[in-house]
Design a protein around this motif. Structure first.
Motif, PDB file in Angstrom:
ATOM      1  N   ALA A   1       0.613  12.566 -41.254  1.00 52.38           N
ATOM      2  CA  ALA A   1       1.540  12.814 -41.045  1.00 52.38           C
ATOM      3  C   ALA A   1       1.098  14.892 -40.361  1.00 52.38           C
ATOM      4  O   ALA A   1       1.919  15.327 -39.834  1.00 52.38           O
ATOM      5  CB  ALA A   1       2.594  13.137 -42.392  1.00 52.38           C
TER       6      ALA A   1
ATOM      7  N   GLU B   1       2.554  15.772 -37.001  1.00 50.58           N
ATOM      8  CA  GLU B   1       3.543  17.146 -37.375  1.00 50.58           C
ATOM      9  C   GLU B   1       2.059  18.305 -35.886  1.00 50.58           C
ATOM     10  O   GLU B   1       3.384  19.149 -35.274  1.00 50.58           O
ATOM     11  CB  GLU B   1       3.407  17.664 -38.636  1.00 50.58           C
ATOM     12  CG  GLU B   1       4.645  17.276 -39.211  1.00 50.58           C
ATOM     13  CD  GLU B   1       4.933  17.807 -40.572  1.00 50.58           C
ATOM     14  OE1 GLU B   1       6.177  17.531 -40.803  1.00 50.58           O
ATOM     15  OE2 GLU B   1       4.201  18.342 -41.390  1.00 50.58           O
TER      16      GLU B   1
ATOM     17  N   ASN C   1       8.883  12.190 -34.138  1.00 53.58           N
ATOM     18  CA  ASN C   1       9.892  12.197 -34.750  1.00 53.58           C
ATOM     19  C   ASN C   1      10.503  11.704 -35.942  1.00 53.58           C
ATOM     20  O   ASN C   1       9.568  11.471 -37.135  1.00 53.58           O
ATOM     21  CB  ASN C   1      10.701  13.227 -34.531  1.00 53.58           C
ATOM     22  CG  ASN C   1      11.242  14.925 -34.020  1.00 53.58           C
ATOM     23  OD1 ASN C   1      10.172  15.955 -34.696  1.00 53.58           O
ATOM     24  ND2 ASN C   1      11.896  15.475 -33.058  1.00 53.58           N
ATOM     25  N   GLN C   2      10.377  10.563 -35.177  1.00 55.53           N
ATOM     26  CA  GLN C   2      11.167   8.837 -36.127  1.00 55.53           C
ATOM     27  C   GLN C   2       9.745   8.933 -36.530  1.00 55.53           C
ATOM     28  O   GLN C   2       9.219   8.413 -37.835  1.00 55.53           O
ATOM     29  CB  GLN C   2      11.217   8.157 -35.163  1.00 55.53           C
ATOM     30  CG  GLN C   2      11.794   7.019 -35.887  1.00 55.53           C
ATOM     31  CD  GLN C   2      12.657   5.714 -35.170  1.00 55.53           C
ATOM     32  OE1 GLN C   2      12.469   5.561 -34.142  1.00 55.53           O
ATOM     33  NE2 GLN C   2      12.833   4.516 -35.563  1.00 55.53           N
TER      34      GLN C   2
ATOM     35  N   GLY D   1       8.203  10.974 -39.421  1.00 61.24           N
ATOM     36  CA  GLY D   1       9.171   9.918 -41.046  1.00 61.24           C
ATOM     37  C   GLY D   1       9.145   9.582 -41.617  1.00 61.24           C
ATOM     38  O   GLY D   1       8.614   9.523 -42.813  1.00 61.24           O
ATOM     39  N   ASP D   2       8.689   7.732 -40.957  1.00 57.76           N
ATOM     40  CA  ASP D   2       8.129   6.947 -41.323  1.00 57.76           C
ATOM     41  C   ASP D   2       7.344   6.736 -42.343  1.00 57.76           C
ATOM     42  O   ASP D   2       6.866   6.077 -43.508  1.00 57.76           O
ATOM     43  CB  ASP D   2       7.947   5.472 -40.310  1.00 57.76           C
ATOM     44  CG  ASP D   2       9.283   5.283 -39.409  1.00 57.76           C
ATOM     45  OD1 ASP D   2       9.940   5.576 -39.994  1.00 57.76           O
ATOM     46  OD2 ASP D   2       8.863   4.913 -38.403  1.00 57.76           O
TER      47      ASP D   2
ATOM     48  N   LYS E   1       6.031   9.476 -43.573  1.00 55.96           N
ATOM     49  CA  LYS E   1       6.169  10.675 -44.695  1.00 55.96           C
ATOM     50  C   LYS E   1       6.841   9.177 -46.086  1.00 55.96           C
ATOM     51  O   LYS E   1       6.961   9.376 -47.215  1.00 55.96           O
ATOM     52  CB  LYS E   1       7.272  11.704 -44.567  1.00 55.96           C
ATOM     53  CG  LYS E   1       6.246  12.873 -43.537  1.00 55.96           C
ATOM     54  CD  LYS E   1       7.552  13.579 -43.578  1.00 55.96           C
ATOM     55  CE  LYS E   1       6.844  14.892 -43.388  1.00 55.96           C
ATOM     56  NZ  LYS E   1       7.277  16.325 -42.545  1.00 55.96           N
ATOM     57  N   SER E   2       7.651   8.522 -45.385  1.00 56.11           N
ATOM     58  CA  SER E   2       8.499   7.374 -46.464  1.00 56.11           C
ATOM     59  C   SER E   2       6.851   6.143 -46.810  1.00 56.11           C
ATOM     60  O   SER E   2       7.764   6.034 -48.101  1.00 56.11           O
ATOM     61  CB  SER E   2       9.363   6.704 -45.703  1.00 56.11           C
ATOM     62  OG  SER E   2       8.434   5.627 -44.632  1.00 56.11           O
TER      63      SER E   2
END
Length: 517
Positions: A447, A451, A488-489, A492-493, A495-496
């Motif tokens: 991640a 970023e 961005n998506q 987010g995936d 980080k989950s």
């Protein structure tokens, strides 16, 4: 209440008329938006063009000609209703003289822009008054090779044309003045998509008043209708000069100055040119053949020809001095090696870079030209289904090296910097995903790396979004926006995901450490 003007015209003995900021201007703010007075094809002699320009010229076809005069480019079949730059007077003159031009083997492309400017003088006094005040450097040009070339290929050709009643034939002095105005004041333009490959110049009254600096504080864009927009590339304070770089930022000092001397008729005295190491960019520095550690730089940056026999270059470490002719000979050998390496593989290009690094600084402008060839080859490899890791890393490293130089010579907003930032983000994503798939990094580290790539993409967009949508950079900006949404998506995936991967990463690292022991 009328808006406060963003610039004003001032005068000095050294610069003549030039623009200064009438107020504080923020980076990215529009300073000038301007329509051209005239647009037309380049008229430079082919022996002065680089290989890329000659290759572009060879693409120009006869499909872009006027249906009436059959000569003037920049027109479609319905040119007379499509563009104001091809007038009825011009069309009549070229049509009436079609046989004369063909008989003498003359291509009207070479005279088109000067012809358009002459017709402005004849038909539009208000516009001509603005043009007449532009610098022509007639005294400096007189008798030079450029003067003689324009006399043969532009002045004499236009003066032999049959002209309609009511139009006074031009004098030789007037035509040389027009050629001078065009050579000194026009901006090089890329052609619209429909005319890909045609080299153009445009004449703009206000923009032409920008003074020069090799690290300008402006960024220019041109749309398909040739409307020019001048942005502030960095913040410009009130009463500070508005500056544009009229030469290539990725040339060494000697080459930049020669280009300006021959094309703009002045000696550049900017900070980049006056500094022997070019503000730590080292675009002209060579490796000392004696100590193999220090870099050779010009002793006196004010010398007109740093490659002359009497010119001296000095190593900044061992203080050994070398004559300018030795430097010239070294550069000529390096140029020859670079010119001979067309369309070869990454391994050969990388090998040549290592070979030249024994003579040149890694940032030398010849090294940068070779690195750009390497990037072009890497781009082709990157389109393959599964590019090798070393090629991906090579592209990322090369982009970073070029960007580090651009960040010095093109401060603030820059088209080239925007492209480099965009090209850096994709290798970073691919390498991060591969490392994660191989369980070399955790999801948290993945991640973080994604970023970092996203930050580069955002920074690229701050520059590329200023470009007109129909230009290659404008299309690149649109693609970058789509990729930013996807990235961005993906972040987010990632980080989950559960954090177990960190434990796997630590365990593998310990196992590898034991094996080493």
């Amino acid at each position: 209440m009328a808006p406060i003007p963003k610039y004003k015209v001032t005068h000095s003995g050294r610069l003549g008329r030039y623009l200064v900021a009438a107020k504080n201007i923020a980076a990215g703010e529009v300073i000038i938006r301007e329509e051209p007075i005239a647009v037309g094809p380049m008229t430079y002699r082919k022996d002065r063009l680089c290989f890329a320009c000659l290759r572009s010229l060879s693409k120009i076809g006869r499909q872009y000609v006027c249906s009436r005069c059959n000569l003037a480019p920049l027109c479609s079949v319905a040119c007379e209703t499509r563009t104001k730059h091809h007038t009825s007077d011009e069309c009549l003159i070229l049509g009436e003289n079609r046989d004369l031009l063909a008989k003498n083997g003359i291509d009207a492309t070479g005279i088109l822009l000067a012809l358009r400017l002459w017709l402005i003088k004849c038909r539009n006094p208000a516009v001509w008054e603005q043009v007449d005040h532009m610098e022509d450097h007639l005294h400096e040009r007189m008798g030079t090779p450029v003067w003689k070339d324009r006399e043969v290929n532009v002045v004499n050709v236009i003066r032999m044309l049959r002209v309609p009643d009511g139009i006074e034939p031009p004098s030789a002095e007037l035509m040389q003045k027009l050629c001078g105005i065009l050579d000194v004041n026009t901006f090089e333009l890329r052609s619209p998509g429909a005319l890909d490959g045609l080299l153009l110049r445009g004449l703009y009254v206000e923009a032409a008043l920008m003074a020069h600096d090799c690290r300008g504080n402006t960024h220019l864009t041109v749309d398909d209708d040739f409307r020019l927009t001048v942005y502030a590339s960095v913040a410009i304070g009130e009463n500070e000069p508005i500056l544009f770089n009229y030469t290539s930022s990725l040339l060494g000092t000697a080459d930049r100055r020669e280009h300006l001397r021959e094309g703009k008729y002045f000696e550049c005295e900017c900070d980049l040119c006056k500094d022997s190491c070019e503000l730590q960019s080292h675009l002209s520095s060579l490796l000392c053949p004696r100590c193999k550690k220090g870099f050779i730089e010009m002793q006196d940056t004010s010398i007109v020809d740093p490659y002359a026999r009497e010119s001296r270059w000095q190593c900044q470490t061992c203080k050994r001095t070398y004559g300018g002719r030795l430097i010239r000979a070294t550069l000529n050998i390096c140029r020859t090696l670079i010119e001979e390496c067309e369309d070869i593989d990454i391994k050969s290009l990388d090998g040549l870079l290592k070979k030249l690094s024994r003579s040149l600084h890694t940032n030398h402008f010849l090294m940068l030209s070779l690195k750009q060839k390497l990037l072009a080859t890497c781009r082709k490899e990157m389109t393959s289904p599964n590019p090798q890791k070393k090629i991906i890393q090579k592209m990322l490293d090369t982009c970073k090296e070029i960007y580090s130089v651009l960040d010095i010579v093109e401060p603030g907003i820059s088209r080239l910097k925007g492209i480099m930032l965009y090209e850096m983000h994709l290798p970073m994503i691919i390498l991060a995903n591969r490392s994660y798939s191989a369980r070399e990094i955790s999801s948290t580290q993945l991640a973080c790396q994604l970023e970092e790539a996203r930050d580069l993409l955002k920074k690229a967009l701050t520059m590329l979004l200023l470009e007109p949508a129909t230009t290659p950079e404008g299309k690149l900006a649109k693609r970058a926006l789509e990729e930013l949404r996807t990235l961005n998506q993906n972040i987010g995936d990632v980080k989950s995901l559960p954090p177990e991967e960190t434990k796997v990463h630590v365990r593998r690292a310990k196992e590898n450490h034991k094996k080493i022991k």
